[in-house]
Design an enzyme around this catalytic site. Sequence first.
Site, PDB file in Angstrom:
ATOM      1  N   GLN A  71       0.828  -1.213   0.000  1.00  0.00           N
ATOM      2  CA  GLN A  71       0.000   0.000   0.000  1.00  0.00           C
ATOM      3  C   GLN A  71       0.857   1.256   0.000  1.00  0.00           C
ATOM      4  O   GLN A  71       1.796   1.386   0.781  1.00  0.00           O
ATOM      5  CB  GLN A  71      -0.933   0.025   1.216  1.00  0.00           C
ATOM      6  CG  GLN A  71      -1.973   1.123   1.065  1.00  0.00           C
ATOM      7  CD  GLN A  71      -2.853   1.294   2.277  1.00  0.00           C
ATOM      8  OE1 GLN A  71      -2.370   1.646   3.347  1.00  0.00           O
ATOM      9  NE2 GLN A  71      -4.141   1.068   2.122  1.00  0.00           N
ATOM     10  N   CYS A 101      -6.714   7.077   4.887  1.00  0.00           N
ATOM     11  CA  CYS A 101      -6.057   7.411   6.151  1.00  0.00           C
ATOM     12  C   CYS A 101      -6.373   8.833   6.578  1.00  0.00           C
ATOM     13  O   CYS A 101      -6.087   9.786   5.859  1.00  0.00           O
ATOM     14  CB  CYS A 101      -4.545   7.239   6.036  1.00  0.00           C
ATOM     15  SG  CYS A 101      -3.736   7.581   7.613  1.00  0.00           S
ATOM     16  N   ASN A 203     -15.389  -3.299   4.342  1.00  0.00           N
ATOM     17  CA  ASN A 203     -14.565  -3.245   5.564  1.00  0.00           C
ATOM     18  C   ASN A 203     -15.193  -2.351   6.629  1.00  0.00           C
ATOM     19  O   ASN A 203     -15.720  -1.300   6.329  1.00  0.00           O
ATOM     20  CB  ASN A 203     -13.161  -2.727   5.185  1.00  0.00           C
ATOM     21  CG  ASN A 203     -12.314  -2.326   6.375  1.00  0.00           C
ATOM     22  OD1 ASN A 203     -11.953  -1.157   6.514  1.00  0.00           O
ATOM     23  ND2 ASN A 203     -12.003  -3.249   7.235  1.00  0.00           N
ATOM     24  N   ASP A 205     -15.550  -2.843  11.256  1.00  0.00           N
ATOM     25  CA  ASP A 205     -16.177  -3.346  12.484  1.00  0.00           C
ATOM     26  C   ASP A 205     -16.520  -4.828  12.493  1.00  0.00           C
ATOM     27  O   ASP A 205     -17.413  -5.234  13.239  1.00  0.00           O
ATOM     28  CB  ASP A 205     -17.449  -2.538  12.815  1.00  0.00           C
ATOM     29  CG  ASP A 205     -17.178  -1.054  12.924  1.00  0.00           C
ATOM     30  OD1 ASP A 205     -16.043  -0.682  13.288  1.00  0.00           O
ATOM     31  OD2 ASP A 205     -18.095  -0.261  12.640  1.00  0.00           O
TER      32      ASP A 205
HETATM   33  C1  LIG Z   1      -3.943   1.106  14.214  1.00  0.00           C
HETATM   34  C2  LIG Z   1      -4.553   1.214  12.842  1.00  0.00           C
HETATM   35  C3  LIG Z   1      -3.716   1.383  11.744  1.00  0.00           C
HETATM   36  C4  LIG Z   1      -4.252   1.465  10.452  1.00  0.00           C
HETATM   37  N1  LIG Z   1      -3.410   1.599   9.389  1.00  0.00           N
HETATM   38  C5  LIG Z   1      -3.925   1.616   8.128  1.00  0.00           C
HETATM   39  C6  LIG Z   1      -3.061   1.668   6.982  1.00  0.00           C
HETATM   40  O1  LIG Z   1      -1.828   1.670   7.079  1.00  0.00           O
HETATM   41  N2  LIG Z   1      -3.653   1.716   5.753  1.00  0.00           N
HETATM   42  C7  LIG Z   1      -5.025   1.692   5.602  1.00  0.00           C
HETATM   43  O2  LIG Z   1      -5.509   1.724   4.465  1.00  0.00           O
HETATM   44  N3  LIG Z   1      -5.840   1.632   6.644  1.00  0.00           N
HETATM   45  C8  LIG Z   1      -5.333   1.579   7.902  1.00  0.00           C
HETATM   46  N4  LIG Z   1      -6.181   1.472   8.971  1.00  0.00           N
HETATM   47  C9  LIG Z   1      -7.626   1.289   8.731  1.00  0.00           C
HETATM   48  C10 LIG Z   1      -7.965  -0.209   8.678  1.00  0.00           C
HETATM   49  O3  LIG Z   1      -7.335  -0.830   7.575  1.00  0.00           O
HETATM   50  C11 LIG Z   1      -9.485  -0.452   8.581  1.00  0.00           C
HETATM   51  O4  LIG Z   1      -9.974   0.180   7.424  1.00  0.00           O
HETATM   52  C12 LIG Z   1     -10.233   0.072   9.803  1.00  0.00           C
HETATM   53  O5  LIG Z   1      -9.566  -0.259  11.003  1.00  0.00           O
HETATM   54  C13 LIG Z   1     -11.668  -0.491   9.856  1.00  0.00           C
HETATM   55  O6  LIG Z   1     -11.656  -1.891   9.875  1.00  0.00           O
HETATM   56  P1  LIG Z   1     -11.811  -2.751  11.255  1.00  0.00           P
HETATM   57  O7  LIG Z   1     -13.025  -2.224  11.950  1.00  0.00           O
HETATM   58  O8  LIG Z   1     -11.963  -4.177  10.805  1.00  0.00           O
HETATM   59  O9  LIG Z   1     -10.578  -2.497  12.065  1.00  0.00           O
HETATM   60  C14 LIG Z   1      -5.663   1.414  10.259  1.00  0.00           C
HETATM   61  C15 LIG Z   1      -6.495   1.275  11.381  1.00  0.00           C
HETATM   62  C16 LIG Z   1      -5.970   1.161  12.650  1.00  0.00           C
HETATM   63  C17 LIG Z   1      -6.892   0.985  13.825  1.00  0.00           C
END
Ligand SMILES: Cc1cc2nc3c(=O)[nH]c(=O)nc-3n(C[C@H](O)[C@H](O)[C@H](O)COP(=O)(O)O)c2cc1C
Length: 318
Positions: A71, A101, A203, A205
Amino acid sequence: MIRIRNLVIDGQCVMAPLAGYTDSPFRRIVRKHGAAMTVTELASADGIIRGIPKTMQILRFHDSERPVSIQVFGNNPGIMAEAARVVESLGPDCIDINMGCPAPKVCRGGEGAGSALLRDPAQVFAVVNAVVRSVSLPVSAKIRIGWDDRQKNYAEIVRALESAGISMITVHGRTVHQKYTGMADWSVIREIKEMASVPVIGNGDIGSHDEAIARLRESGCDAVMVGRGALGNPWIFSGTVPDWTTRVDQMRDHCRLMVDLYGDYGVILMRKHFSKYIHGFRHASRWRERLIRVTTPDQARVLLESMREMCLEGLPPG
Ligand SMILES: Cc1cc2nc3c(=O)[nH]c(=O)nc-3n(C[C@H](O)[C@H](O)[C@H](O)COP(=O)(O)O)c2cc1C
């Protein structure tokens, strides 16, 4: 199954990029437990073309993580195209462009990169088109559903991505403004799946294997992506419920992989994972207190050994 040229995603639940967590050891582990694809954490296009060591380290992967996507974030089409060529030379299976992000250091400046790109569909087109033209690998994008409640411009963004030649879209069902608050809006994810002509990964939660299956079914998405739900719980991909000895063994194996890659510093990096794995363990807070203070591989080994003995003695955690 998703098939885009040489990229085959054989499964419907993939691992999200999580900066600070989803390094090579973690990606190897989730792949072993059934994640259908892995993605590196976001790497700056600028850092890539300047060969900044910290950035280049993000791009390292092991064959057992495949299919693996790298990425990249940036808002300058020329720099993004150049960075994409460097990325392609490293041999990943896909290049993913970060448009989700919300961190100020990524979005900073006028148009910004990361999620700030979502405010400007013309720039989205320019960046994606430049990348698509510069490499032969499939190019995907990870977006949010809009900037804030008043600017949910996902339809426009999806059109811009598609006309620029995107191969796949991942949608985190929150606005940028929401950061990680509130809940992901899966009805919008479903709408995007219905309007898009390329594969869509939903994607946001997902906290359990059953929830992943339900989201997949309800949204009609080609796959779903799990992020935080996989921390300390790589079994979310297989749906198995491990006993506590198995969990402790996984902690030990994870720690070994970290030390192999980072040396003793791997133990320090492992602390945050320990504190996730330990969730639900008997006297979890006491163990956590000790695990987050380990400084050497030996200390970690001794602690994990006593946890394991406790499990074997039939003192079930939880
Ligand atoms: C600690 C942390 C770091 C993350 N880093 C990235 C990243 O490097 N690139 C990205 O596209 N999303 C990043 N995200 C977003 C996640 O990929 C994801 O979209 C988001 O957490 C929602 O999904 P979840 O509820 O399954 O965690 C990050 C999220 C968290 C909490």
